[in-house]
Design an enzyme around this catalytic site. Structure first.
Site, short mmCIF file in Angstrom:
data_model
loop_
_atom_site.label_atom_id
_atom_site.label_comp_id
_atom_site.label_asym_id
_atom_site.label_seq_id
_atom_site.Cartn_x
_atom_site.Cartn_y
_atom_site.Cartn_z
N ASP A 290 0.82 -1.21 0.00
CA ASP A 290 0.00 0.00 0.00
C ASP A 290 0.86 1.26 0.00
O ASP A 290 0.37 2.34 0.37
CB ASP A 290 -0.91 0.01 1.24
CG ASP A 290 -2.35 -0.31 0.87
OD1 ASP A 290 -2.60 -0.68 -0.28
OD2 ASP A 290 -3.24 -0.19 1.74
N ASP A 443 -8.02 -6.61 13.45
CA ASP A 443 -7.71 -7.95 13.95
C ASP A 443 -8.63 -8.35 15.10
O ASP A 443 -9.15 -9.47 15.14
CB ASP A 443 -6.24 -8.03 14.37
CG ASP A 443 -5.81 -6.82 15.20
OD1 ASP A 443 -6.67 -5.98 15.54
OD2 ASP A 443 -4.60 -6.72 15.51
#
Length: 742
Positions: A290, A443
């Site tokens: 990214d 997460d």
């Protein structure tokens, strides 16, 4: 030394021979070569008087000279120590001067996306408390010299009553202006300020005790696990990695490495993952880049091409539209059409270096266990001894993995996914809704949703994956802000789903009260409120009190429990206790931001890496690749799913050669290397400046002011705690902990 003999044959001694070694003014030692005789000491008066005048004078001179030498040497050593302390103070003063001269504070940080008005609100509240404490300290010192003694709160009331009695007995007596003001202040304090402050203090003490009991229960659970040697057991399959005939348990595994502008660590992470021991036909590696820096993109792309030529099944993906941070990156990668051919996905952050047998030690736990959704490995740290900051972080994370994750995994089959070094069953991800960009803790989000859908987790304490700790306070502070604001965002979003879910009531209670409220909200709330606000205020409002066991004994016990998983860190137990209270400012601010959806709750700052991980080991791994890395790759193509995959997706390995990607030109590597060298030269000439953290500095002065007030009251343990805690805030506020940053 040989003895000497007189003319009539009697053996005598010549005092105590001493060798004085002085290599430098601060290092000296004395070595005695022979023990002294009785004559070498000053004798009692009757014995001395019985001596001849000549011998008496000689004995006295000998002892006087020896005593003078010892005193001179000790004085010299003391002077050396004072000189060292003075030089250390001067160097500290120069560092402070440089910090102030740099003029860079966290309030002038333009990289933050938070609204400046929201950002400064918390700092303004702390400043108000600080100025009030300074004013009250001056007021209290004046009162002290006026006779308002502070040894006990009731004495002030007695003095106040005596003033009222004298005024009633003698109406013409004139009360001083100061006594009138101070008497009114004491009444206001007793009637209006002390009760609510004491109530808040008692509430925080109750929360503190509940959280301490929770910590103690976790430690007892860890002790039970160790004593009974409880651990998950995997079913082992055949070990022939190259057979590929299905004789062993080698399911299709997808490995993902999300990264963003992490030029320091990309080589070692890619190299470590490409050396994983797993049948090559059953392994695909996705490098999910990214980065918005073209130079970093090119370097990572070239590293992927290099490993492709070595025969690794690895592809490079770069998103055109970079939304959703890490969650968006993972979601985009999971939408590729070829993912349906894989059963498991393993995630490694850019600074993680798994051992070659990582998959062999984690994937077998899924065999014949269809309800297992996640297998999480423990983190280990290559730079845990780099500086004081990394040592203190290691204490925290050692407790997190050794105690929290292991105990919750064994007894509850649930814990928060750590975002990396874990293997997910892709079916569990899909049934739980996949990756969502709604919080900065994607997460934890996917772990909670998977738990609500009935999936079980396994934590492997004996499987480690190397990574890197933040070495600067700036990087650590931003990381902790994200880790403590995200859970509060998630709690707001997940609470209705938890209540409506079909899991058992005790599992719902564990999620709401223990996992979220107690460990994510209560801990930073009471830590900051009790030790940074209430304790200083009780010094100025002594009618509200905090017992000594709350200030010292219980925190010391909790710190002792925290440090047990890292026994080599016992010398740092006091700095750890002080630093954890210091970090409560950042954690409390982050918790409030996440709970009330303030601007900083949506900040995502990639934790800066230094690249201290073992580059040399990875270079040798690249040169000596395992056998399975040299086998010719099977022919397959990674096709893009229409409308989902990014334009930067590469198709991989037809006949072992990377297929040409449309629209991508081959860069001039020589030019690129020259550009990188030039940038490194400029960076080396650039001066490094650390920031000044205004909130921490304001709290430092608040605590030091309260310690002076405590000194007037002769409150021993409170004074020492406030003093050392104030110094801790001062060091952190001036950024004197951790590495320098640009």
């Amino acid at each position: 030394m040989a003895p000497s003999f007189t003319w009539w044959g009697k053996e005598t001694h010549r005092g105590t021979p001493v060798v004085v070694k002085m290599e430098n003014p601060n290092n000296w030692s004395m070595v005695e070569l022979e023990g002294p005789s009785e004559d070498d000491f000053l004798l009692p008066n009757d014995d001395v008087s019985s001596m001849s005048p000549y011998k008496r004078e000689k004995v006295r001179n000998k002892n006087a000279k020896q005593l003078t030498w010892v005193l001179l040497l000790k004085a010299h050593k003391a002077a050396g120590c004072l000189t060292s302390i003075a030089s250390a103070l001067f160097s500290l003063a120069s560092v402070v001067r440089r910090r102030v001269a740099a003029g860079r504070t966290d309030s002038t940080d333009n990289s933050s996306t938070e609204n400046p008005a929201v950002k400064n609100r918390f700092y303004t509240c702390i400043k108000i408390f600080l100025w009030l404490s300074v004013i009250l300290l001056g007021f209290e010192i004046t009162a002290y010299f006026k006779g308002w003694y502070f040894s006990a709160p009731d004495l002030q009331l007695q003095y106040l009553y005596s003033l009222d009695f004298h005024k009633f007995a003698n109406p013409l007596a004139v009360q001083s202006v100061f006594d009138w003001f101070y008497s009114k202040w004491v009444l206001i304090r007793v009637e209006y300020l002390a009760p609510p402050l004491q109530f808040l203090a008692n509430a925080c003490i109750v929360l503190f005790l509940i959280q301490s009991v929770d910590r103690l229960v976790l430690c007892l659970g860890c002790f039970w696990v160790k004593m009974k040697k409880i651990k998950p057991i995997a079913k082992q399959g055949a070990m022939d990695l190259e057979s590929g005939d299905g004789s062993g348990y080698y399911p299709m595994v997808l490995v993902q490495i999300p990264m963003c502008n992490e030029k320091e660590v990309y080589q070692q992470s890619i190299g470590a993952v490409c050396c994983l021991e797993w049948p090559k036909s059953r392994l695909l590696i996705q490098v999910l880049d990214d980065s918005d820096d073209p130079v970093t993109q090119t370097l990572i792309n070239e590293e992927v091409r290099k490993w492709q030529k070595e025969g690794a099944n690895i592809i490079y993906r770069h998103r055109v539209i970079r939304e959703g941070y890490k969650a968006g990156n993972l979601k985009s990668a999971m939408n590729c059409s070829y993912v349906k051919d894989y059963e498991f996905v393993t995630i490694f952050d850019a600074d993680f270096q798994p051992m070659p047998d990582f998959l062999k030690r984690t994937v077998p736990y899924f065999k014949d266990n269809d309800d297992i959704g996640l297998v999480q490995a423990r983190w280990s740290f290559v730079n845990k001894d780099e500086n004081l900051l990394t040592r203190l972080q290691h204490i925290n994370l050692a407790f997190h993995f050794e105690v929290e994750q292991q105990v919750n995994g064994i007894f509850l089959n649930f814990f928060g996914f750590n975002g990396t070094a874990g293997v997910w069953r892709i079916k569990a991800l899909e049934e739980s809704g996949g990756w969502l960009e709604r919080t900065t803790v994607e997460d934890m989000d996917i772990a909670v949703r998977a738990h609500l859908h009935g999936w079980k987790f396994i934590f492997l304490n004996d499987v480690e994956c190397q990574c890197e700790l933040p070495e600067s306070y700036e990087a650590y502070r931003k990381q902790q802000h994200r880790w403590h604001s995200g859970p509060m965002q998630l709690f707001r979003l997940c609470l209705p789903a938890i209540i409506k879910s079909k899991i058992s009531i005790w599992k719902k209670g564990n999620l709401i009260f223990l996992f979220f409220l107690l460990r994510k909200l209560v801990l930073p709330f009471y830590s900051f409120t009790l030790f940074c606000i209430i304790l200083p205020m009780t010094m100025f409002i002594p009618e509200a009190t905090l017992p000594s066991w709350v200030v010292s004994y219980v925190p010391a016990t909790m710190s002792f429990l925290n440090i047990l998983p890292a026994p080599k860190s016992f010398p740092f137990i006091v700095p750890y206790l002080l630093f954890e209270n210091t970090m409560s400012v950042t954690k409390f601010n982050a918790m409030v931001s996440g709970l009330f959806q303030l601007g900083s709750a949506y900040e995502w700052v990639v934790t800066k890496k230094s690249g201290r991980s073992s580059e040399g080991d990875l270079a040798s791994l690249a040169e000596e690749k395992p056998k399975h890395q040299r086998v010719a790759s099977e022919e397959w193509t990674a096709t893009k799913k229409s409308g989902r995959s990014s334009e930067g997706d590469l198709t991989l390995l037809v006949d072992g050669k990377p297929k040409h990607q449309r629209g991508v030109s081959v860069p001039d590597l020589e030019e690129l290397r020259e550009e990188i060298k030039e940038k490194e030269k400029k960076a080396s000439r650039k001066k490094k400046h650390n920031r000044i953290y205004t909130k921490e500095l304001a709290l430092a002065f608040l605590l030091l002011t309260a310690s002076l007030r405590s000194l007037l009251s002769a409150q021993g343990i409170h004074f020492y705690f406030l003093l050392f805690q104030g110094i801790s805030f001062l060091l952190v506020g001036l950024d004197l902990i951790g590495e320098q940053v640009d």
